[in-house]
Design an enzyme around this catalytic site. Structure first.
Site, PDB file in Angstrom:
ATOM      1  N   TRP A  83      43.050  31.826  33.922  1.00 34.56           N
ATOM      2  CA  TRP A  83      42.677  32.032  35.324  1.00 34.56           C
ATOM      3  C   TRP A  83      41.414  31.198  35.501  1.00 34.56           C
ATOM      4  CZ3 TRP A  83      38.541  34.020  38.134  1.00 34.56           C
ATOM      5  CH2 TRP A  83      38.813  34.387  39.463  1.00 34.56           C
ATOM      6  N   ASN A 122      38.123  33.522  26.611  1.00 30.55           N
ATOM      7  CA  ASN A 122      38.171  34.301  27.849  1.00 30.55           C
ATOM      8  C   ASN A 122      36.741  34.715  28.165  1.00 30.55           C
ATOM      9  OD1 ASN A 122      38.681  36.159  29.907  1.00 30.55           O
ATOM     10  ND2 ASN A 122      39.187  37.811  28.471  1.00 30.55           N
ATOM     11  N   GLY A 123      36.265  34.396  29.370  1.00 31.42           N
ATOM     12  CA  GLY A 123      34.893  34.742  29.741  1.00 31.42           C
ATOM     13  C   GLY A 123      34.200  33.527  30.335  1.00 31.42           C
ATOM     14  N   HIS A 168      36.018  50.379  68.320  1.00 33.38           N
ATOM     15  CA  HIS A 168      34.660  49.819  68.325  1.00 33.38           C
ATOM     16  C   HIS A 168      34.654  48.323  67.998  1.00 33.38           C
ATOM     17  CE1 HIS A 168      32.833  53.696  69.012  1.00 33.38           C
ATOM     18  NE2 HIS A 168      33.581  54.209  68.039  1.00 33.38           N
ATOM     19  N   ARG A 183      46.933  38.552  33.430  1.00 35.85           N
ATOM     20  CA  ARG A 183      45.496  38.316  33.342  1.00 35.85           C
ATOM     21  C   ARG A 183      45.103  36.940  33.893  1.00 35.85           C
ATOM     22  NH1 ARG A 183      42.962  41.816  29.922  1.00 35.85           N
ATOM     23  NH2 ARG A 183      41.232  40.368  29.724  1.00 35.85           N
ATOM     24  N   CYS A 201      42.113  35.616  32.072  1.00 34.28           N
ATOM     25  CA  CYS A 201      42.593  34.869  30.924  1.00 34.28           C
ATOM     26  C   CYS A 201      43.086  35.828  29.853  1.00 34.28           C
ATOM     27  CB  CYS A 201      41.544  33.954  30.303  1.00 34.28           C
ATOM     28  SG  CYS A 201      40.866  32.763  31.433  1.00 34.28           S
ATOM     29  N   GLU A 222      47.457  41.271  49.663  1.00 35.81           N
ATOM     30  CA  GLU A 222      47.440  40.579  48.368  1.00 35.81           C
ATOM     31  C   GLU A 222      48.816  40.084  47.937  1.00 35.81           C
ATOM     32  OE1 GLU A 222      47.013  44.477  45.464  1.00 35.81           O
ATOM     33  OE2 GLU A 222      46.353  42.568  44.686  1.00 35.81           O
ATOM     34  N   GLU A 281      43.775  50.887  51.457  1.00 34.90           N
ATOM     35  CA  GLU A 281      44.659  50.507  50.358  1.00 34.90           C
ATOM     36  C   GLU A 281      45.957  49.890  50.880  1.00 34.90           C
ATOM     37  OE1 GLU A 281      44.361  49.980  47.393  1.00 34.90           O
ATOM     38  OE2 GLU A 281      46.361  50.104  46.527  1.00 34.90           O
ATOM     39  N   LYS A 327      47.089  46.153  49.816  1.00 37.45           N
ATOM     40  CA  LYS A 327      48.375  45.891  49.154  1.00 37.45           C
ATOM     41  C   LYS A 327      49.159  44.846  49.927  1.00 37.45           C
ATOM     42  CE  LYS A 327      47.901  47.321  46.387  1.00 37.45           C
ATOM     43  NZ  LYS A 327      47.178  47.748  45.273  1.00 37.45           N
ATOM     44  N   LYS A 367      44.999  40.368  37.152  1.00 32.93           N
ATOM     45  CA  LYS A 367      44.957  41.834  37.100  1.00 32.93           C
ATOM     46  C   LYS A 367      43.608  42.346  36.619  1.00 32.93           C
ATOM     47  CE  LYS A 367      47.414  45.893  36.649  1.00 32.93           C
ATOM     48  NZ  LYS A 367      47.520  46.309  38.043  1.00 32.93           N
TER      49      LYS A 367
HETATM   50  O1  M6R Z   1      41.050  47.386  36.586  1.00 29.03           O
HETATM   51  P1  M6R Z   1      40.298  47.831  37.804  1.00 29.03           P
HETATM   52  O2  M6R Z   1      40.861  49.056  38.406  1.00 29.03           O
HETATM   53  O3  M6R Z   1      38.839  47.936  37.580  1.00 29.03           O
HETATM   54  O4  M6R Z   1      40.515  46.651  38.860  1.00 29.03           O
HETATM   55  C1  M6R Z   1      39.820  46.644  40.066  1.00 29.03           C
HETATM   56  C2  M6R Z   1      40.470  45.722  41.054  1.00 29.03           C
HETATM   57  O5  M6R Z   1      40.429  44.396  40.610  1.00 29.03           O
HETATM   58  C3  M6R Z   1      41.941  46.106  41.283  1.00 29.03           C
HETATM   59  O6  M6R Z   1      42.041  47.441  41.687  1.00 29.03           O
HETATM   60  C4  M6R Z   1      42.594  45.223  42.350  1.00 29.03           C
HETATM   61  O7  M6R Z   1      41.988  45.419  43.592  1.00 29.03           O
HETATM   62  C5  M6R Z   1      44.062  45.559  42.410  1.00 29.03           C
HETATM   63  N1  M6R Z   1      44.767  44.818  41.414  1.00 29.03           N
HETATM   64  C6  M6R Z   1      44.658  45.332  43.737  1.00 29.03           C
HETATM   65  O8  M6R Z   1      45.996  45.736  43.760  1.00 29.03           O
END
Ligand code: M6R
Length: 595
Positions: A72, A98-99, A491, A28, A2, A475, A468, A472, A590
């Protein structure tokens, strides 16, 4: 999650400021949005969907004071009714939040018993009703707001306006909030990019502090109402950095910003001639062991960092932050806990860092955001200096985190001479540029866009990159993808490998790990899987691959960054072919400020 925006003192264009601020905060959360403007009466407009829908619906609301929110969902689905701002029974008090308010059910029951009516499923809606009650008893807006906040348990950044007050009141507890100081106006937001267009002077609020914003003035008080002497900081980011600058997506822009980001991460911190690393905030650091805590992409950087430190002779482990406190690993007196977090606001990571504090362990925030909660709560901060990252998918910040891990490792090194690594780091921005200028990632994406699933394999430093690469891809394309240490495939996961599941194999150099990875590639090739080799061409992995994504030759510690850039591009182009919402993938946000 949010985003909150507020603006006091720009009567002509308050609405424009709120809407452009919300666009800057959309990363956000983006399932609904709304605004409230006060001008003797309170005008509220809120809509399910992205901010564009709100923009179409909002008309010409005016007023000297306004607040806005992009959501969100946590409590209740994304609907117009659940969108913020929420109002009280009279419609004269509006609040954005937010929260998570943990005791909202109890408060709601209590308020209902006293005749309040609720129109949403949210936890947040209790706040305007609590304010309303105190106002009805004759309290001032400020006293009513403070009294309402005193009833809340949980995490919150809150901003409130009333129909007839020309002030915005705000406070925070475990959720970020920053005041922007303009010449004639004052701003409030969850994050600086929301108002960076208007001012780069900011005041970071701490937990338990209250801000009051009025036309051209602002004050911050503590929980008891005492005026605080807060300092104004200047942020180094400029508005251009938060614009798309001709790219179709922020993600693509941010991928292309990596050479610049990497140069900034190193500037003034390394001496190529001597191989020495000198980072002021790390001075005197000599931990007996290191524990990294992080989530998502940052966790992958943490896995890389832990391996690096172990190679330097320092015992190190990486933990998923959300699991860290569940079964705390033993920690010695001179240990260091490093929170790797782009935003500095990830609730899971903050919670793990707080656990470290409870255990009296020194903490370091490795982050991109100056003034973020992690920087304020940790003993030390190592800024990764990647510049603002707006796309939900982390790209340039991963690369900068890898560089920061190298700075940390060289500082606490008990192993080899850093000269070679430092030289490779200095060459890295140029090599990333070289790769960006001449990558076959788009052709590879075209060829394999219809894959039934995707696998990524790598050993050693390439293992975090395999994870990673898969994260990527999944997502932003919504396709199934998994990353594995290359040796682990046989395995179990090998059962899933078919001629419809492309396997991306990471192998640079010709050391033992690369040779073994070549062996694993042969295993998947024998099962008819299409293979994409990400390689510098030193080993013969390319011979067994259907496609090759070349990376320049470099030091083994640095090669993962280059390999990862190729995988970022593949994920981007697959998502683009599929027409996905690349910068705002479904269900994600994010900055994940809930646990
Ligand atoms: O802000 P942060 O690095 O703590 O965020 C952690 C994860 O939410 C973040 O890295 C997330 O996995 C990425 N947006 C994925 O691309």
């Amino acid at each position: 999650m949010c985003g909150i925006i507020g603006c006091a003192g720009r009567s002509e264009d308050t609405l424009d400021v709120l809407l452009s601020g919300l666009e800057g905060l959309e990363y956000r959360g983006y399932d609904s949005a709304g605004v409230a403007l006060a001008n003797g009466s309170l005008d509220v407009c809120k809509k399910q969907g992205e901010i564009a829908r709100l923009q179409q619906a909002v008309g010409g609301l005016r007023g000297p004071v306004g607040i806005g929110h992009t959501r969100w969902s946590t409590h209740g689905p994304p609907t117009d009714a659940n969108a913020h701002p929420h109002t009280d029974c009279t419609g004269d008090v509006a609040v954005v939040h937010n929260g998570i308010i943990e005791n909202y059910e109890e408060l709601k029951t209590e308020l209902r018993e006293r005749g309040h009516e609720f129109t949403s499923d949210t936890d947040s809606e209790v706040v305007p009703h609590l304010v309303e009650e105190r106002l009805a008893e004759g309290a001032s807006f400020e006293d009513a707001f403070r009294a309402a906040v005193a009833r809340l348990e949980g995490s919150y950044a809150l901003a409130a306006v009333t129909a007839d007050s020309e002030a915005i009141l705000a406070t925070r507890h475990d959720s970020p909030l920053v005041v922007g100081v303009g010449d004639d106006a004052a701003y409030l937001a969850s994050d600086v990019p929301a108002f960076l267009e208007y001012t780069d002077r900011v005041v970071y609020l701490e937990d338990g502090e209250f801000a009051r914003l009025e036309s051209g003035s602002w004050t911050v008080t503590d929980a008891e109402g005492r005026l605080l002497d807060k300092s104004i900081s200047r942020v180094e980011w400029d508005a251009e950095e938060t614009a798309k600058s001709g790219y179709d997506h922020y993600m693509l822009k941010e991928i292309h910003e990596q050479p610049r980001a990497l140069r900034k991460a190193l500037r003034g911190r390394v001496d190529e001639m001597t191989g020495s690393v000198d980072v002021e905030s790390l001075a005197g650091l000599s931990p007996s062991s290191v524990q990294f805590v992080a989530c998502g992409t940052s966790y992958h950087a943490a896995l890389y960092g832990a391996q690096l430190l172990r190679e330097e002779g320092v015992p190190a482990q990486a933990f998923l932050a959300s699991e860290y406190a569940t079964a705390p690993a033993p920690v010695d007196d001179d240990a260091l806990v490093v929170g790797v977090t782009q935003s500095g606001e990830t609730a899971d990571t903050l919670s793990a860092l707080r656990e470290a504090h409870r255990r009296d362990v020194e903490t370091l925030a490795m982050t991109n955001v100056v003034g973020s909660t992690a920087t304020r709560e940790c003993d030390r901060t190592l800024l990764i200096r990647a510049g603002p990252e707006i796309g939900v998918a982390a790209t340039k910040t991963f690369s900068s985190q890898v560089v920061a891990c190298n700075l940390l490792a060289s500082t606490v090194a008990r192993g080899e001479d850093a000269r070679e690594v430092v030289g490779a780091l200095r060459d890295l921005p140029g090599q990333v540029q070289e790769l960006l200028d001449d990558s076959r990632a788009e052709q590879v994406a075209d060829r394999f866009v219809d894959g039934a699933g995707y696998f990524f394999i790598g050993r050693g430093y390439h293992h975090p990159v395999a994870l990673e690469g898969a994260l990527k891809l999944k997502e932003i394309t919504y396709k199934h993808a998994e990353g594995f240490p290359a040796g682990e495939l046989k395995h179990g996961p090998l059962a899933l490998v078919t001629d419809e599941t492309p396997v991306f194999a990471l192998a640079t150099g010709d050391d033992e790990q690369a040779t073994k990875t070549v062996g694993n590639v042969k295993e998947v090739e024998a099962r008819d899987a299409p293979v994409v080799a990400v390689t510098d061409g030193v080993s013969d992995v390319g011979r067994y691959a259907d496609e090759v994504l070349r990376v320049p030759e470099t030091h083994p510690r640095v090669a993962p960054v280059l390999a990862n850039v190729q995988l970022q591009l593949v994920a981007y182009h697959v998502a683009n072919r599929l027409g996905r919402s690349i910068d705002k993938p479904r269900n994600l946000a994010k900055s994940v400020t809930v646990e």
